[in-house]
Design an enzyme around this catalytic site. Structure first.
Site, PDB file in Angstrom:
ATOM      1  CE1 TYR A  89       6.448  -6.586   3.977  1.00 50.07           C
ATOM      2  CE2 TYR A  89       5.697  -8.689   3.145  1.00 50.07           C
ATOM      3  CZ  TYR A  89       5.852  -7.329   2.990  1.00 50.07           C
ATOM      4  OH  TYR A  89       5.421  -6.715   1.840  1.00 50.07           O
TER       5      TYR A  89
ATOM      6  CD  GLU B  22       5.403  -7.916  -1.352  1.00 53.72           C
ATOM      7  OE1 GLU B  22       4.926  -8.150  -0.225  1.00 53.72           O
ATOM      8  OE2 GLU B  22       4.748  -8.010  -2.412  1.00 53.72           O
TER       9      GLU B  22
ATOM     10  CD  GLN C  39       3.271  -1.589  -0.269  1.00 53.88           C
ATOM     11  OE1 GLN C  39       2.681  -0.632  -0.714  1.00 53.88           O
ATOM     12  NE2 GLN C  39       2.761  -2.830  -0.324  1.00 53.88           N
TER      13      GLN C  39
ATOM     14  CG  ASN D 153       2.612 -10.416  -5.192  1.00 55.06           C
ATOM     15  OD1 ASN D 153       3.758 -10.230  -4.791  1.00 55.06           O
ATOM     16  ND2 ASN D 153       1.555 -10.370  -4.378  1.00 55.06           N
ATOM     17  CD  GLU D 154       2.933 -12.344  -0.844  1.00 52.83           C
ATOM     18  OE1 GLU D 154       1.794 -12.443  -0.351  1.00 52.83           O
ATOM     19  OE2 GLU D 154       3.880 -11.830  -0.237  1.00 52.83           O
TER      20      GLU D 154
ATOM     21  CD  GLU E 118      -0.043  -4.154  -2.781  1.00 47.50           C
ATOM     22  OE1 GLU E 118       0.837  -4.344  -1.937  1.00 47.50           O
ATOM     23  OE2 GLU E 118      -0.903  -5.008  -3.089  1.00 47.50           O
TER      24      GLU E 118
HETATM   25  O1  AHR Z   1       3.143  -5.397   1.174  1.00 47.26           O
HETATM   26  C1  AHR Z   1       1.879  -5.812   1.588  1.00 47.26           C
HETATM   27  C2  AHR Z   1       1.489  -7.178   1.060  1.00 47.26           C
HETATM   28  O2  AHR Z   1       2.331  -8.135   1.603  1.00 47.26           O
HETATM   29  C3  AHR Z   1       1.630  -7.386  -0.428  1.00 47.26           C
HETATM   30  O3  AHR Z   1       0.553  -6.922  -1.140  1.00 47.26           O
HETATM   31  C4  AHR Z   1       1.747  -8.864  -0.537  1.00 47.26           C
HETATM   32  O4  AHR Z   1       2.460  -9.266  -1.668  1.00 47.26           O
HETATM   33  C5  AHR Z   1       2.378  -9.281   0.770  1.00 47.26           C
HETATM   34  O5  AHR Z   1       1.723 -10.316   1.372  1.00 47.26           O
END
Ligand code: AHR
Length: 496
Positions: A240, A296, A345, A173-174, A26
């Site tokens: 995450y 992600e 990432q 995205n999101e 990103e």
């Molecule tokens: O990876 C960091 C961020 O986490 C990304 O930009 C977003 O899609 C997510 O919330």
């Protein structure tokens, strides 16, 4: 006997798609600028502007695909700002990530050429939050149309006659959050609308991905599947791993055993999420045509002290390696639905396999896990039976499985078994047996990633402190052998 593993060599599952071992880059902090791209005039060794050391490291782990340009950045990105002569490219403020000025010197050409250099598939994320249908349509035309059209001509004018290959495209995205704060119903409508104009210009069909749920937002999955399943090839999922939670992030490097335990417990949660979202998808897609695309995943800790908090730079320890090992075993075992995943990432952001500082590069413990697991890419999943003891931090509380495992059969006929031991205090002696294998297994080799501290890491002064080393293992006898996993370790066993 506390632990045991059986590999059922005659119970073959689906192919573990290579794309499950994918990556994410990103426009965030030093991921692209400094991590991947230094420009052709940099004194840092580079190939047409791409860091040579990073390109070589990524080729070694056989990077299958790369997602770009975000993340949250994707829904603010206007691709036409990032093409043409660099000095004329429009500058913008990267409002999500540190408020820095983005000069757009890395754009579509730089990304698509990088994918060609890495020999990996391009995964482009379109802008729904602040973009238009026309903008998205023209981007796809610009990248893929082979013929005479306004966008193909513009591409040629900018130096690229032939179109690129665009295997994957995600529509936003999101969109439940940074991508526009939409309701699932609203996004489902927008998705149906936008995806219509993601055209297939050539014979190569674009795999269309709908922006999916956050963590356990099962309503989002339900609505998207109900309203738009027939118009998508994949649905994304973001999860995450935190030690605590997003609002209360903890240090990447300073933690005690409770921090270790909680993080690994949260890593195991991925499997539950994949199973639950997949069950909802089954209602609308019992044939499992649509892939769950975990684009992600990884650990999200507090940013490294002294760094810009908006850059999300964090160190990476043995704990992150265990998270990677557990998560990837889970993805392998759910290869029927998980068709792609992207670690967040690629460099210098969140759970990165690669850290850079000026001309220096460090490969993190997570990188070594990806290297140890790479034989699973494109191999056939094998069913496994696992008996595992529990790892409890607090004897009065519920524990987590000490071991996780997955196994696959490569086209060359090798069986690869990857096993993690979450217990930081106790080694695991594990009898492993392979049943139903057609020939006699004669050879075994193993490697292990471990350290003497839970928070051991590689830094620029000690780049090789944590890396895979050979692990002694006897040759199999009648398809069986014993594996000794050190405490807090990731092991790969290869049998042939
Ligand atoms: O990876 C960091 C961020 O986490 C990304 O930009 C977003 O899609 C997510 O919330």
């Amino acid at each position: 006997m506390e632990h045991a593993i059986i590999v059922y060599a005659n119970q073959k599952g689906p192919v573990i798609e290579r794309d499950v071992y994918g990556h994410f880059s990103e426009h965030l902090g030093r991921c692209i600028y400094g991590g991947l791209w230094v420009g052709p005039d940099s004194p840092i060794p580079n190939i047409r502007g791409y860091r040579k050391d990073v390109v070589e490291a990524l080729k070694k782990i056989r990077i299958p695909n790369l997602r770009w340009p975000g993340g949250c950045f994707a829904d603010e990105y206007h691709w036409k700002d990032g093409i043409g002569p660099k000095e004329e490219r429009k500058r913008m403020v990267n409002t999500h990530w540190g408020g820095v000025v983005e000069d757009n010197s890395f754009g579509t050409h730089e990304f698509m050429d990088l994918c060609e250099l890495l020999e990996c598939k391009a995964y482009v994320n379109g802008n729904v939050g602040s973009g238009t249908i026309q903008e998205m349509q023209e981007w796809v035309e610009y990248m893929t149309f082979d013929g005479d059209s306004p966008m193909a001509r513009l591409r040629a004018k900018n130096g690229r006659e032939k179109p690129w290959k665009l295997p994957y495209f995600c529509v936003g995205n999101e969109n439940w959050g940074c991508g526009g704060n939409m309701t699932p119903e609203h996004y489902a409508d927008r998705y149906r609308n936008f995806q219509t104009y993601v055209r297939n210009y050539g014979k190569d069909k674009i795999y269309k991905i709908a922006g999916g749920p956050n963590v356990a937002d099962y309503k989002w999955t339900e609505v998207l599947m109900r309203e738009a399943a027939r118009m998508m090839d994949g649905l994304s999922l973001h999860y995450y791993t935190y030690e605590e939670r997003w609002e209360d992030k903890k240090s990447a490097t300073v933690f005690d055993e409770l921090g270790w335990f909680k993080t690994l417990k949260n890593a195991y949660r991925m499997d539950e999420l994949v199973a639950n979202h997949s069950n909802i998808m089954d209602k609308y897609d019992p044939e499992k045509r649509i892939g769950l695309i975990v684009d992600e995943w990884g650990c999200w800790h507090e940013a490294e002290p002294g760094t810009n908090p908006g850059f999300l730079y964090q160190q990476n320890t043995l704990r992150d390696a265990l998270v990677a090992g557990i998560t990837l075993n889970g993805f392998n075992n759910r290869a029927d639905r998980v068709r792609m995943a992207n670690l967040a990432q690629l460099a210098n952001v969140l759970q990165s396999p690669i850290l850079t500082e000026g001309p220096d590069m460090v490969l993190t413990p997570t990188y070594h896990v990806l290297d140890m697991y790479k034989n699973h890419q494109g191999a056939t999943l094998l069913a496994t039976g696992l008996a595992t003891g529990e790892y409890r931090h607090d004897p009065s509380a519920k524990g987590i499985p000490a071991l996780s495992v997955s196994a696959s059969l490569s086209t060359a006929g090798e069986i690869t078994l990857t096993v993690t031991n979450a217990n930081p205090k106790k080694a695991a002696r594990v009898p492993v047996s392979v049943s139903g294998h057609s020939g006699a297994l004669k050879n075994a080799r193993a490697e292990v990633l471990t350290a003497d501290r839970m928070n051991a890491l590689n830094d620029f002064a000690h780049p090789d402190a944590v890396k895979a080393r050979p692990l002694a293992v006897a040759a199999p006898k009648d398809g069986s052998l014993e594996l000794e996993l050190p405490p807090m370790s990731v092991v790969t066993l290869t049998l042939s």
